[in-house]
Scaffold this active site. Structure first.
Site, mmCIF file in Angstrom:
data_model
loop_
_atom_site.group_PDB
_atom_site.id
_atom_site.type_symbol
_atom_site.label_atom_id
_atom_site.label_comp_id
_atom_site.label_asym_id
_atom_site.label_seq_id
_atom_site.Cartn_x
_atom_site.Cartn_y
_atom_site.Cartn_z
ATOM 1 N N HIS A 170 99.422 6.236 109.838
ATOM 2 C CA HIS A 170 98.035 6.183 110.304
ATOM 3 C C HIS A 170 97.581 4.734 110.472
ATOM 4 O O HIS A 170 96.901 4.399 111.449
ATOM 5 C CB HIS A 170 97.122 6.913 109.316
ATOM 6 C CG HIS A 170 95.669 6.837 109.652
ATOM 7 N ND1 HIS A 170 95.131 7.434 110.766
ATOM 8 C CD2 HIS A 170 94.638 6.220 109.017
ATOM 9 C CE1 HIS A 170 93.828 7.189 110.816
ATOM 10 N NE2 HIS A 170 93.504 6.458 109.767
ATOM 11 N N GLN B 171 99.352 2.079 111.192
ATOM 12 C CA GLN B 171 99.964 1.499 112.389
ATOM 13 C C GLN B 171 99.324 2.054 113.659
ATOM 14 O O GLN B 171 99.053 1.321 114.608
ATOM 15 C CB GLN B 171 101.476 1.756 112.395
ATOM 16 C CG GLN B 171 102.215 1.061 111.281
ATOM 17 C CD GLN B 171 102.061 -0.451 111.341
ATOM 18 O OE1 GLN B 171 102.350 -1.082 112.338
ATOM 19 N NE2 GLN B 171 101.562 -1.035 110.258
ATOM 20 N N ASP B 172 99.066 3.351 113.652
ATOM 21 C CA ASP B 172 98.410 3.984 114.798
ATOM 22 C C ASP B 172 97.005 3.414 114.989
ATOM 23 O O ASP B 172 96.587 3.120 116.111
ATOM 24 C CB ASP B 172 98.352 5.497 114.577
ATOM 25 C CG ASP B 172 97.697 6.226 115.728
ATOM 26 O OD1 ASP B 172 98.125 6.031 116.886
ATOM 27 O OD2 ASP B 172 96.754 7.003 115.474
ATOM 28 N N HIS B 173 96.309 3.247 113.887
ATOM 29 C CA HIS B 173 94.940 2.713 113.924
ATOM 30 C C HIS B 173 94.927 1.295 114.499
ATOM 31 O O HIS B 173 94.074 0.955 115.322
ATOM 32 C CB HIS B 173 94.366 2.733 112.508
ATOM 33 C CG HIS B 173 92.909 3.016 112.425
ATOM 34 N ND1 HIS B 173 92.290 4.041 113.086
ATOM 35 C CD2 HIS B 173 91.931 2.372 111.738
ATOM 36 C CE1 HIS B 173 90.998 4.025 112.823
ATOM 37 N NE2 HIS B 173 90.753 3.021 112.004
#
Length: 105
Positions: free
Chosen positions: A77, A79-81
């Site tokens: 999450h 890294q995605d954020h």
């Protein structure tokens, strides 16, 4: 998960979220014709992205030293954020530029 890793992950999430919020506020400022505020918000967004990158670098450094973080939903999450915030900030700059061109006419 180690406490230090969790702090880095949460720092990534928090700072990336702050950057995205500041970029959204920059768009709103430009929409209202306040390009000075928009520029300030982009400066704030950039500072948050730098802090997020510091957290990410800490995680990468730990892994390079053989202390790989546990793969968790929080890590993914974070890294995605970060990537979403970077893309959103880049796009927000383009939107603000469009508002500036409209204002000039």
């Amino acid at each position: 998960m180690e406490e230090k890793q969790l702090e880095m992950i949460m720092g990534l999430i928090m700072n990336a979220g702050n950057a995205k919020s500041d970029a959204m506020e920059a768009i709103q400022a430009a929409k209202n014709g306040d390009f000075t505020l928009a520029d300030e918000k982009f400066k704030d967004a950039n500072e948050s992205l730098v802090q997020a990158h510091h957290s990410q670098t800490g995680l990468l450094t730990a892994e390079a030293q053989g202390e790989a973080p546990a793969i968790s939903l929080l890590l993914i999450h974070s890294q995605d954020h970060l990537m979403t915030s970077i893309a959103f900030t880049d796009l927000a700059k383009e939107v603000v530029d469009v508002y500036k061109k409209i204002e000039e006419k």
